[in-house]
Scaffold this motif. Structure first.
Motif, PDB file in Angstrom:
ATOM      1  N   LYS A  81       0.821  -1.219   0.000  1.00 20.55           N
ATOM      2  CA  LYS A  81       0.000   0.000   0.000  1.00 20.55           C
ATOM      3  C   LYS A  81       0.856   1.271   0.000  1.00 20.55           C
ATOM      4  O   LYS A  81       0.682   2.169   0.814  1.00 20.55           O
ATOM      5  CB  LYS A  81      -0.980  -0.015   1.183  1.00 20.55           C
ATOM      6  CG  LYS A  81      -1.950  -1.195   1.109  1.00 20.55           C
ATOM      7  CD  LYS A  81      -2.938  -1.205   2.235  1.00 20.55           C
ATOM      8  CE  LYS A  81      -4.039  -0.239   1.889  1.00 20.55           C
ATOM      9  NZ  LYS A  81      -5.196  -0.326   2.773  1.00 20.55           N
ATOM     10  N   ARG A  82       1.797   1.316  -0.980  1.00 17.88           N
ATOM     11  CA  ARG A  82       2.671   2.466  -1.089  1.00 17.88           C
ATOM     12  C   ARG A  82       3.102   2.666  -2.538  1.00 17.88           C
ATOM     13  O   ARG A  82       3.034   1.746  -3.351  1.00 17.88           O
ATOM     14  CB  ARG A  82       3.905   2.314  -0.215  1.00 17.88           C
ATOM     15  CG  ARG A  82       4.804   1.175  -0.663  1.00 17.88           C
ATOM     16  CD  ARG A  82       6.133   1.217   0.057  1.00 17.88           C
ATOM     17  NE  ARG A  82       6.855  -0.026  -0.054  1.00 17.88           N
ATOM     18  CZ  ARG A  82       7.509  -0.442  -1.134  1.00 17.88           C
ATOM     19  NH1 ARG A  82       7.520   0.271  -2.235  1.00 17.88           N
ATOM     20  NH2 ARG A  82       8.149  -1.586  -1.133  1.00 17.88           N
TER      21      ARG A  82
ATOM     22  N   GLU B 182       5.724   5.805  -4.936  1.00  9.62           N
ATOM     23  CA  GLU B 182       6.506   7.034  -4.961  1.00  9.62           C
ATOM     24  C   GLU B 182       5.926   7.959  -6.020  1.00  9.62           C
ATOM     25  O   GLU B 182       5.514   7.501  -7.088  1.00  9.62           O
ATOM     26  CB  GLU B 182       7.959   6.709  -5.294  1.00  9.62           C
ATOM     27  CG  GLU B 182       8.851   7.918  -5.406  1.00  9.62           C
ATOM     28  CD  GLU B 182      10.296   7.543  -5.708  1.00  9.62           C
ATOM     29  OE1 GLU B 182      10.983   8.369  -6.333  1.00  9.62           O
ATOM     30  OE2 GLU B 182      10.724   6.436  -5.324  1.00  9.62           O
TER      31      GLU B 182
ATOM     32  N   CYS C 216      -4.250   8.926  -4.290  1.00  5.95           N
ATOM     33  CA  CYS C 216      -3.554   7.820  -3.623  1.00  5.95           C
ATOM     34  C   CYS C 216      -4.194   7.442  -2.297  1.00  5.95           C
ATOM     35  O   CYS C 216      -4.365   6.260  -2.002  1.00  5.95           O
ATOM     36  CB  CYS C 216      -2.088   8.176  -3.404  1.00  5.95           C
ATOM     37  SG  CYS C 216      -1.101   8.172  -4.905  1.00  5.95           S
TER      38      CYS C 216
ATOM     39  N   LEU D 225      -3.912   4.035  -0.078  1.00  5.89           N
ATOM     40  CA  LEU D 225      -2.528   3.729   0.258  1.00  5.89           C
ATOM     41  C   LEU D 225      -2.199   4.190   1.669  1.00  5.89           C
ATOM     42  O   LEU D 225      -2.892   5.024   2.250  1.00  5.89           O
ATOM     43  CB  LEU D 225      -1.587   4.409  -0.743  1.00  5.89           C
ATOM     44  CG  LEU D 225      -1.727   3.975  -2.199  1.00  5.89           C
ATOM     45  CD1 LEU D 225      -0.701   4.693  -3.063  1.00  5.89           C
ATOM     46  CD2 LEU D 225      -1.591   2.467  -2.362  1.00  5.89           C
ATOM     47  N   ASN D 226      -1.113   3.629   2.213  1.00  7.46           N
ATOM     48  CA  ASN D 226      -0.621   4.013   3.529  1.00  7.46           C
ATOM     49  C   ASN D 226       0.527   5.007   3.464  1.00  7.46           C
ATOM     50  O   ASN D 226       0.778   5.719   4.428  1.00  7.46           O
ATOM     51  CB  ASN D 226      -0.110   2.781   4.300  1.00  7.46           C
ATOM     52  CG  ASN D 226      -1.232   1.887   4.727  1.00  7.46           C
ATOM     53  OD1 ASN D 226      -2.331   2.345   5.016  1.00  7.46           O
ATOM     54  ND2 ASN D 226      -0.961   0.589   4.765  1.00  7.46           N
ATOM     55  N   ARG D 227       1.250   5.017   2.316  1.00  9.95           N
ATOM     56  CA  ARG D 227       2.483   5.810   2.231  1.00  9.95           C
ATOM     57  C   ARG D 227       2.727   6.285   0.808  1.00  9.95           C
ATOM     58  O   ARG D 227       2.542   5.529  -0.146  1.00  9.95           O
ATOM     59  CB  ARG D 227       3.667   4.956   2.678  1.00  9.95           C
ATOM     60  CG  ARG D 227       5.028   5.581   2.472  1.00  9.95           C
ATOM     61  CD  ARG D 227       6.151   4.572   2.776  1.00  9.95           C
ATOM     62  NE  ARG D 227       7.437   5.081   2.366  1.00  9.95           N
ATOM     63  CZ  ARG D 227       8.201   5.877   3.099  1.00  9.95           C
ATOM     64  NH1 ARG D 227       7.786   6.279   4.288  1.00  9.95           N
ATOM     65  NH2 ARG D 227       9.368   6.304   2.662  1.00  9.95           N
ATOM     66  N   ILE D 228       3.157   7.541   0.714  1.00  9.15           N
ATOM     67  CA  ILE D 228       3.661   8.094  -0.540  1.00  9.15           C
ATOM     68  C   ILE D 228       5.046   8.630  -0.229  1.00  9.15           C
ATOM     69  O   ILE D 228       5.220   9.377   0.735  1.00  9.15           O
ATOM     70  CB  ILE D 228       2.777   9.240  -1.062  1.00  9.15           C
ATOM     71  CG1 ILE D 228       1.365   8.724  -1.357  1.00  9.15           C
ATOM     72  CG2 ILE D 228       3.403   9.874  -2.301  1.00  9.15           C
ATOM     73  CD1 ILE D 228       0.377   9.843  -1.598  1.00  9.15           C
ATOM     74  N   GLN D 229       6.014   8.233  -1.032  1.00 11.74           N
ATOM     75  CA  GLN D 229       7.352   8.774  -0.828  1.00 11.74           C
ATOM     76  C   GLN D 229       7.730   9.665  -2.005  1.00 11.74           C
ATOM     77  O   GLN D 229       7.234   9.506  -3.110  1.00 11.74           O
ATOM     78  CB  GLN D 229       8.380   7.678  -0.614  1.00 11.74           C
ATOM     79  CG  GLN D 229       8.663   6.816  -1.817  1.00 11.74           C
ATOM     80  CD  GLN D 229       9.618   5.680  -1.490  1.00 11.74           C
ATOM     81  OE1 GLN D 229       9.651   5.176  -0.361  1.00 11.74           O
ATOM     82  NE2 GLN D 229      10.400   5.264  -2.473  1.00 11.74           N
TER      83      GLN D 229
ATOM     84  N   SER E  99       8.383  11.650   2.927  1.00  8.88           N
ATOM     85  CA  SER E  99       7.160  10.855   2.834  1.00  8.88           C
ATOM     86  C   SER E  99       5.957  11.631   3.365  1.00  8.88           C
ATOM     87  O   SER E  99       6.096  12.590   4.118  1.00  8.88           O
ATOM     88  CB  SER E  99       7.284   9.547   3.627  1.00  8.88           C
ATOM     89  OG  SER E  99       7.250   9.816   5.016  1.00  8.88           O
TER      90      SER E  99
ATOM     91  N   ILE F 297       2.331  10.033   4.997  1.00  8.15           N
ATOM     92  CA  ILE F 297       1.634   8.792   5.326  1.00  8.15           C
ATOM     93  C   ILE F 297       0.161   9.084   5.574  1.00  8.15           C
ATOM     94  O   ILE F 297      -0.236  10.232   5.770  1.00  8.15           O
ATOM     95  CB  ILE F 297       2.288   8.057   6.527  1.00  8.15           C
ATOM     96  CG1 ILE F 297       2.290   8.932   7.772  1.00  8.15           C
ATOM     97  CG2 ILE F 297       3.701   7.601   6.158  1.00  8.15           C
ATOM     98  CD1 ILE F 297       2.777   8.210   9.030  1.00  8.15           C
TER      99      ILE F 297
END
Length: 192
Positions: free
Chosen positions: A90-91, A93, A120, A126-130, A173, A175
């Motif tokens: 669930k991530r 970039e 996202c 999702l849990n995370r975007i970097q 990130s 989150i």
């Protein structure tokens, strides 16, 4: 991944396509854009290869490149991508972003990031975007920090740049737990 189109009154993001070659070549035709990027799109051939590769990677689910269209002119002013996509974790970039200098420090980047973060977190769940950038790309670092991403650290000797020098990568990130606060901040900034 299904076709993704997100837009508001300022920008429209849609998948790049082969018919975008001329428009992307026009937007990309400024050497300043490519100083910190791993590609240089100053020739027609480079742009064709760039788009062909993006379409192949999209079809394989590796990445997803968007054309960034400025609504008031209906012109492509840059590109941005989903990279390092991992739905099991669930991530993803957001990166490989570039804009024509005519829209640097404009509302374009803030609107793009807002639409992509919203998609996202609220559609893909999702849990995370970097987001990452080079240690010498201060303009990008400031833009990333301005949108509210958290600096996580530095990946030392992470990449070798196209001219052969070493790049350290600054990692940021956002989150899911940050999203509601960040969303409010984005909306306030976009209303100014």
């Amino acid at each position: 991944m299904e076709e993704i189109i997100v837009e508001n009154d300022i920008v429209k993001l849609r998948p790049v396509q082969m018919s975008d070659i001329e428009a992307i070549a026009n937007a990309a035709n400024d050497e300043r854009i490519w100083e910190h990027m791993s590609v240089t799109l100053l020739t027609q051939e480079a742009v064709e290869n760039y788009i062909e590769n993006a379409i192949k990677e999209r079809e394989k689910g590796i990445s997803y490149m968007f054309a960034v269209i400025e609504k008031k002119t209906d012109n492509i002013v840059g590109c941005t991508s989903f990279l390092d996509i991992s739905f099991p974790h669930k991530r993803l970039e957001i990166g490989a972003t570039w804009y024509n200098p005519t829209v640097w420090r404009s509302a374009i980047n803030t609107n793009c990031k807002f639409l992509l973060f919203q998609y996202c977190f609220e559609v893909l769940n999702l849990n995370r975007i970097q987001i990452k950038t080079g240690h010498e790309n201060y303009r990008s670092q400031k833009a990333i920090e301005r949108i509210g991403a958290v600096k996580e650290g530095v990946l030392r000797n992470h990449m070798i740049r196209k001219e052969g020098t070493i790049r350290h990568t600054i990692m940021y990130s956002v989150i899911v737990e940050d999203w509601e606060k960040l969303k409010t901040r984005f909306i306030e900034a976009l209303l100014k």
